[in-house]
Enzyme design. Structure first.
Site, mmCIF file in Angstrom:
data_model
loop_
_atom_site.group_PDB
_atom_site.id
_atom_site.type_symbol
_atom_site.label_atom_id
_atom_site.label_comp_id
_atom_site.label_asym_id
_atom_site.label_seq_id
_atom_site.Cartn_x
_atom_site.Cartn_y
_atom_site.Cartn_z
ATOM 1 N N VAL A 13 -10.974 2.952 -3.599
ATOM 2 C CA VAL A 13 -10.640 2.469 -4.944
ATOM 3 C C VAL A 13 -11.666 1.398 -5.344
ATOM 4 C CG1 VAL A 13 -8.888 1.409 -6.406
ATOM 5 C CG2 VAL A 13 -8.192 2.912 -4.518
ATOM 6 N N ASP B 4 0.851 -1.194 0.000
ATOM 7 C CA ASP B 4 0.000 0.000 0.000
ATOM 8 C C ASP B 4 0.886 1.243 0.000
ATOM 9 O OD1 ASP B 4 -3.210 0.517 0.964
ATOM 10 O OD2 ASP B 4 -1.812 2.209 1.152
ATOM 11 N N ASN C 284 -12.931 -3.248 2.265
ATOM 12 C CA ASN C 284 -13.941 -2.196 2.354
ATOM 13 C C ASN C 284 -14.837 -2.253 1.128
ATOM 14 O OD1 ASN C 284 -12.986 -0.931 4.779
ATOM 15 N ND2 ASN C 284 -11.269 -0.119 3.593
ATOM 16 N N HIS D 271 -10.511 -5.359 -3.459
ATOM 17 C CA HIS D 271 -9.168 -5.632 -2.937
ATOM 18 C C HIS D 271 -9.244 -6.045 -1.486
ATOM 19 C CE1 HIS D 271 -10.036 -1.307 -2.477
ATOM 20 N NE2 HIS D 271 -9.343 -1.355 -1.343
ATOM 21 N N MET D 272 -8.247 -6.816 -1.097
ATOM 22 C CA MET D 272 -8.105 -7.260 0.287
ATOM 23 C C MET D 272 -6.884 -6.571 0.868
ATOM 24 S SD MET D 272 -9.754 -9.508 2.178
ATOM 25 C CE MET D 272 -10.306 -10.954 1.292
HETATM 26 P P1 AMP Z 1 -9.847 1.331 0.279
HETATM 27 O O1 AMP Z 1 -10.159 2.524 1.132
HETATM 28 O O2 AMP Z 1 -10.190 0.038 0.963
HETATM 29 O O3 AMP Z 1 -10.451 1.461 -1.100
HETATM 30 O O4 AMP Z 1 -8.271 1.280 0.145
HETATM 31 C C1 AMP Z 1 -7.570 1.806 -0.940
HETATM 32 C C2 AMP Z 1 -6.104 1.720 -0.583
HETATM 33 O O5 AMP Z 1 -5.361 1.905 -1.761
HETATM 34 C C3 AMP Z 1 -5.645 2.770 0.432
HETATM 35 O O6 AMP Z 1 -5.084 2.117 1.565
HETATM 36 C C4 AMP Z 1 -4.583 3.563 -0.360
HETATM 37 O O7 AMP Z 1 -3.492 3.989 0.435
HETATM 38 C C5 AMP Z 1 -4.169 2.556 -1.419
HETATM 39 N N1 AMP Z 1 -3.610 3.130 -2.641
HETATM 40 C C6 AMP Z 1 -4.106 4.147 -3.376
HETATM 41 N N2 AMP Z 1 -3.329 4.362 -4.455
HETATM 42 C C7 AMP Z 1 -2.331 3.443 -4.409
HETATM 43 C C8 AMP Z 1 -1.212 3.157 -5.234
HETATM 44 N N3 AMP Z 1 -0.937 3.856 -6.352
HETATM 45 N N4 AMP Z 1 -0.386 2.147 -4.869
HETATM 46 C C9 AMP Z 1 -0.631 1.431 -3.746
HETATM 47 N N5 AMP Z 1 -1.668 1.666 -2.936
HETATM 48 C C10 AMP Z 1 -2.516 2.659 -3.245
#
Ligand code: AMP
Length: 127
Positions: free
Chosen positions: A106, A39, A97, A110-111
């Site tokens: 996003v 992450d 989430n 994803h896990m």
């Molecule tokens: P969620 O809130 O469950 O959708 O988590 C999305 C996660 O994606 C967050 O923990 C962000 O820090 C992570 N994230 C966003 N952009 C990137 C990226 N380019 N590379 C790695 N992680 C990312």
């Protein structure tokens, strides 16, 4: 793959762009079914994201539309990452989430895999 009540998959989301190789990632593991990477804003000493390679917005979408082989492959990839990072003995947390109430940022299923310190209670207590 629209699921009732959800918008269709957004091909421009950041994880779709990572899967297309348009932006870099720190890969932990990759196979036919899944990609695991660190992450970008870790919330624990170990914070890895595991994503299916095909486009699913949510767990509802993934569980309804992925093939048995994809579901098995994704699940095995999550377990493989936890094992190969050596997390089994000290423990770790898996979290996914979904939607606004969970704060999903996003819209590609994803896990999250968190580890490396005691992670505290599962949810913030209501204040
Ligand atoms: P969620 O809130 O469950 O959708 O988590 C999305 C996660 O994606 C967050 O923990 C962000 O820090 C992570 N994230 C966003 N952009 C990137 C990226 N380019 N590379 C790695 N992680 C990312």
């Amino acid at each position: 793959m629209a699921v009732s009540g959800l918008p269709p998959y957004d091909e421009h989301n950041i994880f779709a762009r990572i899967l297309r190789g348009e932006i870099p990632n720190k890969t932990v593991y990759e196979d036919e079914w899944a990609l695991a990477f660190h992450d970008i804003a870790p919330q624990a000493p170990v914070h890895v994201l595991v994503i299916p390679k095909r486009p699913y917005c949510s767990f509802a979408d993934f569980s309804a539309h992925a093939s048995d082989a994809e579901i098995a492959g994704f699940t095995r990839a999550v377990g493989h990452v936890a094992r190969t990072l050596g997390l089994e003995s000290a423990g770790y947390r898996l979290l996914a989430n979904m939607g606004a109430n969970a704060g999903q940022e996003v819209p590609h299923f994803h896990m999250h895999l968190f580890a490396g310190r005691p992670l505290g209670p599962m949810l913030n207590r209501p204040g």
